[in-house]
Design a protein around this motif. Sequence first.
Motif, mmCIF file in Angstrom:
data_model
loop_
_atom_site.group_PDB
_atom_site.id
_atom_site.type_symbol
_atom_site.label_atom_id
_atom_site.label_comp_id
_atom_site.label_asym_id
_atom_site.label_seq_id
_atom_site.Cartn_x
_atom_site.Cartn_y
_atom_site.Cartn_z
ATOM 1 N N SER A 113 0.835 -1.199 0.000
ATOM 2 C CA SER A 113 0.000 0.000 0.000
ATOM 3 C C SER A 113 0.871 1.251 0.000
ATOM 4 C CB SER A 113 -0.931 0.001 1.210
ATOM 5 O OG SER A 113 -0.182 -0.071 2.405
ATOM 6 N N ASP A 150 -3.135 3.958 0.515
ATOM 7 C CA ASP A 150 -3.415 3.989 1.949
ATOM 8 C C ASP A 150 -3.952 5.371 2.320
ATOM 9 O OD1 ASP A 150 -2.660 2.726 4.831
ATOM 10 O OD2 ASP A 150 -2.134 4.851 4.801
ATOM 11 N N THR A 151 -3.170 6.384 2.014
ATOM 12 C CA THR A 151 -3.543 7.774 2.285
ATOM 13 C C THR A 151 -2.908 8.655 1.221
ATOM 14 O OG1 THR A 151 -3.392 7.275 4.661
ATOM 15 C CG2 THR A 151 -3.610 9.594 4.048
ATOM 16 N N LEU A 163 -11.553 9.683 -3.901
ATOM 17 C CA LEU A 163 -10.581 8.972 -3.062
ATOM 18 C C LEU A 163 -11.216 8.296 -1.857
ATOM 19 C CD1 LEU A 163 -7.453 11.312 -3.180
ATOM 20 C CD2 LEU A 163 -7.760 9.102 -4.290
ATOM 21 N N ARG A 220 -9.637 8.621 1.643
ATOM 22 C CA ARG A 220 -8.181 8.431 1.706
ATOM 23 C C ARG A 220 -7.403 9.749 1.695
ATOM 24 N NH1 ARG A 220 -10.350 4.242 -1.223
ATOM 25 N NH2 ARG A 220 -9.527 2.122 -0.873
#
Length: 677
Positions: free
Chosen positions: A201, A233-234, A258, A261
Amino acid sequence: MSPSKPGATTATVRRVLQTQIMPVDRDLDVLPLYVDPDPAVLDADKYNVGGDKGAKELNKASLRQSVSSGTMIHPDQIVDRHAVRIEQGERLSFGSYFNAFPASYWRRWTIVEDVRLAVELHGRGASVTVYKSMANGRSQRVSSQQVEDGAAGGTFVFDLSLRPFADGGWYWYDVTAGDEDAVVSAVWDAEVPADRAESGSVAVTITTMNRPGFCSDLITQLGSEDDVIAILDTVFVVDQGTDKVRGAAGFAAAEKALDGRLRVIDQGNLGGSGGYARGQLETVKAGTATYALMMDDDVVCEPQSLLRAVAFADLARRPTIVGGHMFSLYSRARLHSFGEIIQTWRWWWMSPEHVLSEWDFAARNLRSTRWLHRRVDVDFNGWFMCLIPRQVLDEVGLSLPVFIKWDDSEFGVRAKAAGYPTVTFPGAAVWHVPWTDKNDALDWQAYFHERNRLIAALLHSPYKHGGRLIQESVNHSVAHLVSMQYSTVELRQLALEDVLAGPDGLHEALPHRLADVNAFRKQFSDAQLEADPDAFPPIRRKPSRRGHSELEVPSKRSQIIQAGLMPLRQLRKPRALSREFPEGEIAAMDAKWYRIARYDSAIVSMPDQTSAALYTRDPELYRDLLKRIADLHLKLYRRWPELSAEYRSKLPEITSPEAWEETFRPWTEADAEAADD
């Protein structure tokens, strides 16, 4: 991978490494990066050219000559993101930047030993032919298959070994439509250990400063494809400007795509290093993402680049930094560089010897360019797109607190010394404003160029006094000095003084050093830019006796002579008329030191073409600066060993998460207080 016991079998699964892709927006300017309709016209082998200087220069010039016929598929032939239609009887090669398979990189840096190519063809009589290249660019036919008589299409599988790619080489395929139009898509995959099947990720960090539209568009690109979103992931957007990304027209839709995220972080302007370090810190603290991806805010991204970079990193032999390439945002088939290294004797970034920068794939594509087939090993990758394993951040620290310039290259060198290589990976790329259209050697960035280059050398140069670096620093300062670029010279001197002060103040200076630098340079006329041409007095100069163009490029011998004479000329009293009226106008492309130094005053345009400045020769300031240049560089030479030891001993401390947390405290505390309200 851990070694298996004798006789034991390791469970394996198939994992996709790369899929055939076509441009997101059917842009004709980028099509040469995806497909190649022309026959290959390979350039000459350097060993056939030989060592004769004239022959080498002639061959070097011929390399830049276009071999493209201008033929291109019609945008309507792009069926979707992964499929293209080839018209009846036509042949199309996928031996291109984004669709050829960089076999030598997979062979050198990953555990993958064999790959499988599956080509899906629809169209009676269509055929597919697979090729490979050697490191010297010569291609070899590997295998071919054809849609059977009476069949409408099929899937054709080729099992391909990576063993013969030690020094370089690619795989690719050509497709020929038969009795009717053919539609083609393809996937490259490999048998990998089951514990490498799942994708890592990614925590993306985008540092932005007053580019809300650009940044919002980039977020939109990251959220445009489901398979890319799945590995995110972010997405950290570290907004350090006053014109906030949240205010951009497309931001709300980008945020929604998103699906939770996205995290926007507001903080003061700590430069690129401060923005990226914030994302690195948040990634390390969260501990959930496998990788941290650094990305500029003013880029256009090929979204599939993220999938390819992550797949490569997941299957690497050891934790590996994976960087992308940078194409020009203005000439979109033009590549800035195929890889960069540090020349340690000079301590300067550069392309390896055989790499040709500013390469135009629209003029000469992959199959026709011999040097593109040799694998390029690098020391670092720019942070316009760079994937860093979280493990590397944990072990070697975060970015240097240097605001801008050399943070990415220093990190690559630091990681390499710790056993973590960097790979600039073909097929992963962004489009970015090219460096050649910026003015970063003369404006406020000159301070950071000089200071941070010296700091990086003090940290990592293998030479007792930095090799040739100090001599080059003197040469560059004198070149700026004879060019009447007094603000640039003063900034370079300020940079030396700060380097001599040691590493302790780097974090403390980060929030205010840019403002200090800008305030300091405003007192110099060469730093006062005017967009209006009528803001300057008219040009007046005594007619020259020269019978040749002053725009000619002087020979190397002539430049050496001028390098000795021009510093002496600066001591002479300026011509009286030059105090009121500039003696000439110099275009940015011609603003070389040996040309500017002929004038007592001149109007010089900037590389971005938006403004110009008045340069005026000042003999008294010249004498003062020349003496200070000599004094400071002599002091740096004498103190180099002790300074180097001090910077190296404190590197773990100044790049630690704890040090960065303290630097970010004014903004993290403000966020905490706002959350409590």
